[in-house]
Design a protein around this motif. Structure first.
Motif, PDB file in Angstrom:
ATOM      1  N   MET A  65       0.581  -0.926   0.171  1.00 42.10           N
ATOM      2  CA  MET A  65      -0.120   0.266  -0.243  1.00 42.10           C
ATOM      3  C   MET A  65       1.298   0.972   0.106  1.00 42.10           C
ATOM      4  N   PRO A  66       1.067   1.904  -1.076  1.00 46.45           N
ATOM      5  CA  PRO A  66       1.358   3.462  -0.547  1.00 46.45           C
ATOM      6  C   PRO A  66       1.753   4.756   0.337  1.00 46.45           C
ATOM      7  N   ASP A  67       2.372   4.980   0.239  1.00 48.19           N
ATOM      8  CA  ASP A  67       2.321   5.184   1.788  1.00 48.19           C
ATOM      9  C   ASP A  67       1.381   6.551   2.233  1.00 48.19           C
ATOM     10  N   ILE A  68       0.631   7.364   0.945  1.00 47.35           N
ATOM     11  CA  ILE A  68      -0.434   7.968   1.052  1.00 47.35           C
ATOM     12  C   ILE A  68      -1.127   7.739   1.920  1.00 47.35           C
ATOM     13  N   LEU A  69      -1.399   6.599   1.572  1.00 48.69           N
ATOM     14  CA  LEU A  69      -2.986   6.153   1.222  1.00 48.69           C
ATOM     15  C   LEU A  69      -3.270   5.540   2.676  1.00 48.69           C
ATOM     16  N   LYS A  70      -2.005   5.270   2.984  1.00 45.66           N
ATOM     17  CA  LYS A  70      -2.219   4.332   4.865  1.00 45.66           C
ATOM     18  C   LYS A  70      -2.087   5.732   5.953  1.00 45.66           C
ATOM     19  N   PHE A  71      -1.706   7.390   5.604  1.00 48.08           N
ATOM     20  CA  PHE A  71      -1.733   8.070   6.341  1.00 48.08           C
ATOM     21  C   PHE A  71      -3.353   9.054   5.684  1.00 48.08           C
ATOM     22  N   CYS A  72      -3.746   8.609   5.113  1.00 44.95           N
ATOM     23  CA  CYS A  72      -5.354   9.698   4.729  1.00 44.95           C
ATOM     24  C   CYS A  72      -6.249   8.541   5.560  1.00 44.95           C
ATOM     25  N   LEU A  73      -5.851   7.282   5.269  1.00 39.22           N
ATOM     26  CA  LEU A  73      -6.189   6.189   6.040  1.00 39.22           C
ATOM     27  C   LEU A  73      -6.462   6.582   7.379  1.00 39.22           C
ATOM     28  N   SER A  74      -5.199   6.281   8.233  1.00 42.73           N
ATOM     29  CA  SER A  74      -5.296   6.900   9.721  1.00 42.73           C
ATOM     30  C   SER A  74      -5.950   8.186   9.996  1.00 42.73           C
ATOM     31  N   LEU A  75      -5.669   9.118   9.357  1.00 39.98           N
ATOM     32  CA  LEU A  75      -5.816  10.327   9.407  1.00 39.98           C
ATOM     33  C   LEU A  75      -7.732  10.595   9.696  1.00 39.98           C
ATOM     34  N   GLY A  76      -8.374   9.990   8.219  1.00 46.54           N
ATOM     35  CA  GLY A  76      -9.519   9.881   8.187  1.00 46.54           C
ATOM     36  C   GLY A  76      -9.870   8.883   9.519  1.00 46.54           C
ATOM     37  N   LEU A  77      -9.895   8.003   9.479  1.00 46.29           N
ATOM     38  CA  LEU A  77     -10.257   7.167  11.226  1.00 46.29           C
ATOM     39  C   LEU A  77     -10.673   7.768  12.258  1.00 46.29           C
ATOM     40  N   ILE A  78      -9.071   8.931  12.553  1.00 43.98           N
ATOM     41  CA  ILE A  78      -8.825   9.249  13.872  1.00 43.98           C
ATOM     42  C   ILE A  78     -10.281  10.775  13.736  1.00 43.98           C
ATOM     43  N   CYS A  79     -10.470  11.487  12.407  1.00 44.45           N
ATOM     44  CA  CYS A  79     -11.184  11.965  12.221  1.00 44.45           C
ATOM     45  C   CYS A  79     -12.591  11.615  12.762  1.00 44.45           C
ATOM     46  N   ALA A  80     -12.890  10.706  12.251  1.00 41.55           N
ATOM     47  CA  ALA A  80     -14.380   9.658  12.393  1.00 41.55           C
ATOM     48  C   ALA A  80     -14.897   9.441  13.324  1.00 41.55           C
ATOM     49  N   ILE A  81     -13.767   9.454  14.175  1.00 44.04           N
ATOM     50  CA  ILE A  81     -13.986   8.393  15.000  1.00 44.04           C
ATOM     51  C   ILE A  81     -13.909   9.904  15.810  1.00 44.04           C
ATOM     52  N   SER A  82     -13.470  10.082  16.183  1.00 42.58           N
ATOM     53  CA  SER A  82     -13.381  11.575  16.717  1.00 42.58           C
ATOM     54  C   SER A  82     -15.056  12.674  16.990  1.00 42.58           C
ATOM     55  N   GLY A  83     -15.097  12.611  15.296  1.00 41.86           N
ATOM     56  CA  GLY A  83     -16.146  13.425  15.306  1.00 41.86           C
ATOM     57  C   GLY A  83     -17.505  12.450  15.011  1.00 41.86           C
ATOM     58  N   GLY A  84     -17.237  11.024  15.647  1.00 47.47           N
ATOM     59  CA  GLY A  84     -18.946  10.737  15.737  1.00 47.47           C
ATOM     60  C   GLY A  84     -18.933  10.776  17.713  1.00 47.47           C
ATOM     61  N   SER A  85     -17.636  10.553  18.444  1.00 48.56           N
ATOM     62  CA  SER A  85     -18.042  10.915  19.795  1.00 48.56           C
ATOM     63  C   SER A  85     -18.335  12.236  20.374  1.00 48.56           C
ATOM     64  N   MET A  86     -17.523  13.203  19.143  1.00 44.48           N
ATOM     65  CA  MET A  86     -18.005  14.841  19.437  1.00 44.48           C
ATOM     66  C   MET A  86     -19.772  14.779  18.947  1.00 44.48           C
ATOM     67  N   ALA A  87     -20.139  13.674  17.969  1.00 46.07           N
ATOM     68  CA  ALA A  87     -21.798  13.986  17.674  1.00 46.07           C
ATOM     69  C   ALA A  87     -22.642  13.577  19.276  1.00 46.07           C
ATOM     70  N   PHE A  88     -21.948  11.740  19.381  1.00 45.89           N
ATOM     71  CA  PHE A  88     -22.897  11.286  20.822  1.00 45.89           C
ATOM     72  C   PHE A  88     -22.145  12.220  21.739  1.00 45.89           C
ATOM     73  N   VAL A  89     -21.833  12.975  22.247  1.00 48.66           N
ATOM     74  CA  VAL A  89     -21.429  13.405  23.791  1.00 48.66           C
ATOM     75  C   VAL A  89     -22.518  15.116  23.502  1.00 48.66           C
ATOM     76  N   ASN A  90     -22.149  15.185  22.222  1.00 48.77           N
ATOM     77  CA  ASN A  90     -23.379  16.528  22.377  1.00 48.77           C
ATOM     78  C   ASN A  90     -24.668  16.544  22.084  1.00 48.77           C
ATOM     79  N   HIS A  91     -25.182  14.752  21.214  1.00 49.54           N
ATOM     80  CA  HIS A  91     -26.264  13.902  21.774  1.00 49.54           C
ATOM     81  C   HIS A  91     -27.079  14.389  23.133  1.00 49.54           C
ATOM     82  N   ILE A  92     -26.260  13.611  24.264  1.00 48.15           N
ATOM     83  CA  ILE A  92     -26.713  13.097  25.145  1.00 48.15           C
ATOM     84  C   ILE A  92     -26.914  14.696  25.433  1.00 48.15           C
ATOM     85  N   THR A  93     -26.082  15.328  25.731  1.00 45.45           N
ATOM     86  CA  THR A  93     -26.161  16.639  27.309  1.00 45.45           C
ATOM     87  C   THR A  93     -26.867  16.835  26.069  1.00 45.45           C
TER      88      THR A  93
END
Lengths: 222, 203
Positions: free
Chosen positions: B1-29
């Motif tokens: 796998m080319p490096d650039i793809l790996k970077f994009c994927l991991s950064l995207g994954l972290i953004c998705a998890i952060s965004g998801g947990s922020m949305a969850f906390v925003n929803h319950i609070t």
């Protein structure tokens, strides 16, 4: 390095304000009174401990080349969640005194600096302690600055009037006064350090190689 | 796998998890946050309304300005209050509570929600009381529930039917203007709501 040493390191030896010169922006803005300084210090300590812990837990999954944007995203998300949880469940007095500082912390460079310099290389418990120590050092520095400024500007400490009929010096309420106060504190600190070195028979020794850290501006164009 | 793809994927994954947990906390609070804000506002409303107030009734809002009517125990109208907001604060939205007499004179102004810089912008937002240390030690201090703030108090006894005149605080110009903007929003809504009524009532 033992865990206690990690904790103690941030208090004085590597104090974020007086030695590392990190987080100057909130330092100068917020320290107009001792109460503000304490609030900012406590809020930063808690966020720093938490964000260091989270970053340290994630450090193995983050590729080195994209670590800085990852840390920024993690820290910003963490701080935002803490802010919302505090607004929802914390007692109103606590939220009023600490809550106003949280938006200032999101992009504070101490938080990012410690994530990069410590949490990305060390275990989660050590990172948490490092955050607490750095936060406490930050709090002490802010309290010294804020206390001095409030005393000079208003003759009071923690909103308690110490000197009646004090002719306030308004300059010290503004950021200009913060620069003055910080400069004098650093001068006293350096004087003290130089004196100690002279006693040991050592003179001032300029660094052999200028430490550029991440600034590569002199290499541009080569 | 080319490096650039790996970077994009991991950064995207972290953004998705952060965004998801922020949305969850925003929803319950979101609900508890709104409730906490409401409780705080009701506490602060008591400060801007006259002391004889027994009940406070929510009126219709005009242009996002919420009006309240304060009545005494006999149901007689004592005063109005209004909550106005401005988005021109240094840290975004800023809300003010304004106590108003029945004729539209400002009784008291209070900033009930803001994210201004502590120590700078808060000069125009906070009502802080300074106590003497010696009096506190002697046990003679009294807690003032409504301490003075020169800027906020300069609104008092001006009429909403005329142009408001206040001097901004140096060093906190943006925050001062935001407070003025929020009070002006209240004034605009007041004129729309009550000036129209009084005109139609005239013979």
């Amino acid at each position: 390095m033992s865990l206690f040493k990690v904790f103690k390191n941030g208090l004085w030896q590597e104090n974020p304000v007086f030695v590392l010169m990190l987080g100057m922006c909130p330092t100068l803005a917020v320290t107009s009174s001792a109460k503000n300084a304490l609030g900012m210090g406590i809020a930063t300590s808690l966020v720093l401990a938490g964000s260091n812990f989270v970053v340290s837990c994630c450090r193995k999954f983050i590729p080195d080349q994209v670590r800085i944007p990852c840390y920024i995203v993690i820290i910003a998300a963490f701080v935002t969640m803490v802010e919302q949880l505090m607004q929802a469940y914390a007692p109103p007095e606590l939220n009023q005194t600490l809550g106003i500082f949280i938006p200032l912390i999101v992009v504070n460079c101490i938080v990012l600096g410690r994530a990069e310099a410590f949490a990305s290389k060390n275990g989660s418990i050590a990172s948490c302690l490092d955050g607490l120590g750095m936060g406490l050092g930050f709090t002490i520095a802010l309290l010294i600055l804020g206390g001095l400024r409030e005393l000079i500007a208003d003759g009071s400490l923690f909103e308690l009037q110490l000197i009646e009929n004090w002719q306030g010096i308004y300059l010290f309420k503004t950021a200009t006064g913060a620069f003055f106060t910080l400069g004098f504190i650093l001068a006293v600190r350096n004087h003290h350090k130089a004196k100690r070195r002279r006693k040991e028979g050592l003179g001032y020794e300029p660094p052999k190689e200028p430490i550029c850290l991440s600034c590569n501006i002199c290499k541009l164009g080569k | 796998m080319p490096d650039i793809l790996k970077f994009c994927l991991s950064l995207g994954l972290i953004c998705a998890i952060s965004g998801g947990s922020m949305a969850f906390v925003n929803h319950i609070t979101s609900q508890p946050r709104a409730e906490a804000q409401m409780r705080e506002r009701n506490e602060l409303l008591k400060l801007v309304l006259p002391a004889g107030t027994r009940q406070c009734q929510e009126l219709e809002s005009v242009n996002n300005v919420q009006f309240f009517a304060a009545r005494d125990e006999n149901g007689k109208l004592l005063a109005y209050a209004a909550e106005g907001s401005s988005r021109q604060g240094f840290g975004g939205e800023l809300k003010v509570l304004v106590g108003l007499s029945a004729e539209g004179k400002i009784l008291a102004v209070l900033v009930n929600q803001h994210s201004e810089t502590p120590g700078i912008g808060t000069l125009v937002c906070e009502r802080k009381q300074k106590q003497s240390l010696w009096k506190v030690l002697a046990g003679k201090s009294e807690k003032n529930p409504f301490p003075a703030n020169a800027f906020l108090d300069s609104f008092a006894s001006q009429s909403l039917n005329e142009n408001l005149r206040v001097d901004a605080v140096s060093g906190a110009t943006v925050s001062s203007n935001a407070v003025l903007d929020a009070v002006n929003a209240v004034a605009g809504a007041w004129q729309e709501k009550f000036a129209a009524v009084s005109k139609t009532e005239e013979p």
